[in-house]
Design a protein around this motif. Structure first.
Motif, short mmCIF file in Angstrom:
data_model
loop_
_atom_site.label_atom_id
_atom_site.label_comp_id
_atom_site.label_asym_id
_atom_site.label_seq_id
_atom_site.Cartn_x
_atom_site.Cartn_y
_atom_site.Cartn_z
N ARG A 216 40.78 117.68 54.02
CA ARG A 216 40.96 116.71 55.24
C ARG A 216 40.48 115.44 54.79
NH1 ARG A 216 38.80 120.91 58.76
NH2 ARG A 216 36.76 119.88 58.83
N LEU A 217 39.31 115.40 54.07
CA LEU A 217 38.96 114.15 53.65
C LEU A 217 39.87 113.43 52.66
CD1 LEU A 217 36.12 112.76 54.03
CD2 LEU A 217 35.27 113.97 52.36
N LEU A 218 40.56 114.10 51.82
CA LEU A 218 41.24 113.53 50.85
C LEU A 218 42.71 112.96 51.76
CD1 LEU A 218 42.15 113.11 48.03
CD2 LEU A 218 43.34 115.02 47.87
N ARG A 219 42.97 113.86 52.66
CA ARG A 219 44.18 113.25 53.49
C ARG A 219 43.92 112.06 54.14
NH1 ARG A 219 47.48 117.65 56.76
NH2 ARG A 219 45.98 117.33 58.03
N GLU A 220 42.72 112.01 54.83
CA GLU A 220 42.23 110.80 55.53
C GLU A 220 42.36 109.68 54.53
OE1 GLU A 220 39.66 113.19 58.34
OE2 GLU A 220 38.72 111.37 57.47
N ALA A 221 41.60 109.74 53.44
CA ALA A 221 41.54 108.72 52.32
C ALA A 221 42.84 108.16 51.82
CB ALA A 221 40.39 109.16 51.35
N SER A 222 43.66 109.14 51.54
CA SER A 222 44.92 108.78 50.66
C SER A 222 46.01 108.49 51.71
CB SER A 222 45.32 109.95 50.08
OG SER A 222 45.61 111.06 50.67
N GLY A 223 45.97 108.84 53.05
CA GLY A 223 47.17 108.59 53.96
C GLY A 223 48.26 109.74 53.60
N SER A 224 48.08 110.55 53.00
CA SER A 224 49.00 111.60 52.72
C SER A 224 49.50 112.09 53.88
CB SER A 224 48.72 112.63 51.50
OG SER A 224 49.50 113.62 51.37
N GLN A 225 51.01 112.51 54.03
CA GLN A 225 51.36 113.11 55.11
C GLN A 225 51.61 114.77 54.81
OE1 GLN A 225 52.43 111.25 58.07
NE2 GLN A 225 51.28 109.74 56.76
N LEU A 226 51.30 115.10 53.49
CA LEU A 226 51.55 116.47 52.98
C LEU A 226 50.32 117.50 53.56
CD1 LEU A 226 52.83 115.50 49.67
CD2 LEU A 226 54.10 116.36 51.42
N GLY A 227 50.73 118.78 53.35
CA GLY A 227 49.91 119.85 53.69
C GLY A 227 49.58 120.77 52.76
N ALA A 228 48.94 121.74 52.83
CA ALA A 228 48.86 122.86 52.07
C ALA A 228 48.42 124.26 52.60
CB ALA A 228 47.79 122.40 50.72
N ASP A 229 48.96 125.24 51.79
CA ASP A 229 48.19 126.54 52.20
C ASP A 229 47.33 126.89 50.98
OD1 ASP A 229 49.64 127.05 54.27
OD2 ASP A 229 51.50 128.05 53.32
N ILE A 230 46.18 127.19 51.12
CA ILE A 230 45.30 127.31 49.89
C ILE A 230 44.39 128.86 50.11
CG2 ILE A 230 42.89 126.56 49.21
CD1 ILE A 230 43.44 123.98 50.86
N ARG A 231 44.38 129.49 49.08
CA ARG A 231 43.83 130.74 48.95
C ARG A 231 42.74 130.86 47.76
NH1 ARG A 231 45.35 135.02 46.39
NH2 ARG A 231 47.15 134.33 45.22
N LEU A 232 41.71 131.45 48.34
CA LEU A 232 40.45 131.31 47.78
C LEU A 232 40.21 132.72 47.07
CD1 LEU A 232 37.50 130.15 46.86
CD2 LEU A 232 36.95 130.67 49.11
N GLU A 233 39.98 132.82 45.74
CA GLU A 233 39.38 134.16 45.19
C GLU A 233 37.82 133.93 45.00
OE1 GLU A 233 41.52 135.99 41.73
OE2 GLU A 233 43.19 134.78 42.33
N LYS A 234 37.08 134.43 45.62
CA LYS A 234 35.61 134.38 45.84
C LYS A 234 34.87 135.14 44.82
CE LYS A 234 32.34 131.48 47.42
NZ LYS A 234 32.18 130.27 46.99
N VAL A 235 34.33 134.79 43.81
CA VAL A 235 33.42 135.52 43.07
C VAL A 235 31.91 135.14 42.92
CG1 VAL A 235 35.32 136.50 41.54
CG2 VAL A 235 33.92 134.68 40.83
N LEU A 236 31.65 134.07 43.24
CA LEU A 236 30.58 133.38 43.20
C LEU A 236 29.62 133.74 44.23
CD1 LEU A 236 31.14 129.87 41.78
CD2 LEU A 236 30.36 131.79 40.41
N PRO A 237 28.40 134.25 44.10
CA PRO A 237 27.50 134.64 45.11
C PRO A 237 27.20 133.21 45.99
CG PRO A 237 26.42 135.22 43.16
CD PRO A 237 27.73 134.44 42.79
N MET A 238 27.16 133.44 47.42
CA MET A 238 26.89 132.26 48.18
C MET A 238 25.40 131.91 48.55
SD MET A 238 30.16 132.74 50.80
CE MET A 238 29.59 131.79 52.09
N GLY A 239 25.16 130.70 48.51
CA GLY A 239 23.47 130.34 48.54
C GLY A 239 22.81 130.86 47.51
N GLY A 240 23.51 130.95 46.27
CA GLY A 240 22.78 131.23 45.01
C GLY A 240 22.33 130.10 44.20
N GLY A 241 22.47 128.87 44.39
CA GLY A 241 22.07 127.57 43.60
C GLY A 241 22.87 127.44 42.57
N ILE A 242 24.23 128.26 42.39
CA ILE A 242 25.08 127.92 41.39
C ILE A 242 26.10 127.14 41.70
CG2 ILE A 242 24.32 129.88 40.05
CD1 ILE A 242 26.50 131.67 41.18
N GLY A 243 26.13 126.41 43.16
CA GLY A 243 27.14 125.51 43.40
C GLY A 243 28.57 125.71 43.99
#
Ligand SMILES: C[C@@](CO)(OP(=O)(O)O)[C@H](O)COP(=O)(O)OP(=O)(O)OC[C@H]1O[C@@H](n2ccc(N)nc2=O)[C@H](O)[C@@H]1O
Ligand SMILES: Nc1ncnc2c1ncn2[C@@H]1O[C@H](COP(=O)(O)OP(=O)(O)O)[C@@H](O)[C@H]1O
Length: 283
Positions: A75-102
């Motif tokens: 959303r931030l990139l779309r606001e900053a750039s004024g782009s009219q395009l969209g996206a479908d995004i899929r995430l393969e999560k392997v990193l532990p969350m809240g682990g300090g590895i960012g």
């Protein structure tokens, strides 16, 4: 792969040391730290849409899709750039969350760079890092993609060349909130600033470790266990702990001796982020 789809890595980072040298009026802490990337992390798949819809197709337990750093970055990139395009995004999560590895910060940075390419919005890395800092203190280092000496709240980055050892990373089964550690009264906040040369000679510590191990006995116990095999350190505000090894085999040997119930992985330290390597390959 055609120009409407893109798959990119979102690697983990380690804080090789973390000193807290002060506190700003807004409550944020002044840090000194050394960031290095790991050749291990999440993967994001982007599919450009010609309408203006943004959709995260993967559910992350405990995080509303609209609050996910991936959607916030898009959303931030779309606001900053004024782009009219969209996206479908899929995430393969392997990193532990809240682990300090960012993991969350890295997902955000990969989204900024990935959509900047897919939407042809043409923002520079500097402009993307300025957007990124609004999402989290760790986002700019992932945007720039170089191992770095960091100061300020983590956004003043100086690229550095470091050894690239193999790391064994262990993730105790607990989620540490960064805000909770930084608000603990017992935290050391007055470590004297050091130089990179001093770090190279004498090393450094993680000022968050005493508070984290007091609050989380599980992390303390895992630290004691890992210290039997190597010099164990903590990344960020935890929970992940790590040790460095000269080669993959040595790291694997120690990993094999840990209880099977303890989540862990072995990965190579990298001075150039795997995200930037992947983008260069496509160029
Ligand atoms: C401590 C570090 C070291 O790399 O890593 P993590 O353990 O979170 O990965 C980071 O600076 C964290 O960065 P990040 O995880 O992006 O934190 P943010 O979302 O910006 O901040 C979460 C909260 O932590 C506190 N915070 C964060 C950074 C900082 N320099 N001073 C702070 O006091 C603030 O209370 C803030 O509300
Ligand atoms: N894409 C994402 N991946 C991971 N965490 C996310 C994401 N989006 C939002 N979050 C939130 O950010 C928090 C911190 O995530 P993470 O980056 O994994 O930890 P850390 O900052 O300790 O390295 C998570 O607990 C979660 O609530």
């Amino acid at each position: 792969m055609n120009s409407t789809t893109l798959s990119l890595p979102a690697p983990a980072k380690l804080n090789l040391f973390l000193h807290i040298t002060g506190r700003r009026a807004n409550g944020y802490h002044e840090l000194q730290t050394l960031f290095q990337f790991l050749d291990y992390g999440d993967t994001l798949h982007f599919n450009r849409r010609d309408d203006d819809q943004l959709q995260l197709l993967t559910d992350l337990p405990g995080v509303d899709a609209e609050d996910n750093l991936i959607m916030r970055a898009a959303r931030l990139l779309r606001e900053a750039s004024g782009s009219q395009l969209g996206a479908d995004i899929r995430l393969e999560k392997v990193l532990p969350m809240g682990g300090g590895i960012g993991g969350g910060s890295s997902d955000a940075a990969t989204t900024l760079l990935g959509l900047n390419q897919l939407w042809q919005t043409g923002l520079s890395l500097e402009q993307l890092a300025e957007l990124g800092i609004r999402l989290g203190a760790d986002v700019p280092v992932f945007v720039h993609g170089k191992a770095a000496w960091a100061e300020g709240v983590g956004e003043q980055l100086t690229p550095v060349e470091l050894d690239e050892p193999w790391f064994l990373v262990v993730a105790p089964d607990c989620h540490v909130s960064t805000a909770e550690i930084f608000s603990d009264q017992r935290l050391t906040r007055d470590t004297s600033p050091i130089t990179l040369a001093a770090f190279r000679e004498h090393g450094g510590r993680n000022d968050c470790l005493p508070v984290v191990t007091t609050r989380y006995p599980e992390i303390r116990n895992t630290l004691i266990l890992l210290n039997k095999y190597c010099e164990a350190k903590m990344t960020g505000t935890g929970s992940c702990l790590f040790g460095a090894f000269p080669n993959e085999c040595e790291a694997d040997k120690v990993r094999a001796r840990l209880p099977a119930t303890l989540r862990s992985f072995v990965a190579r330290g990298c001075n150039v982020s795997p995200l930037h390597r992947a983008l260069q390959k496509q160029a």
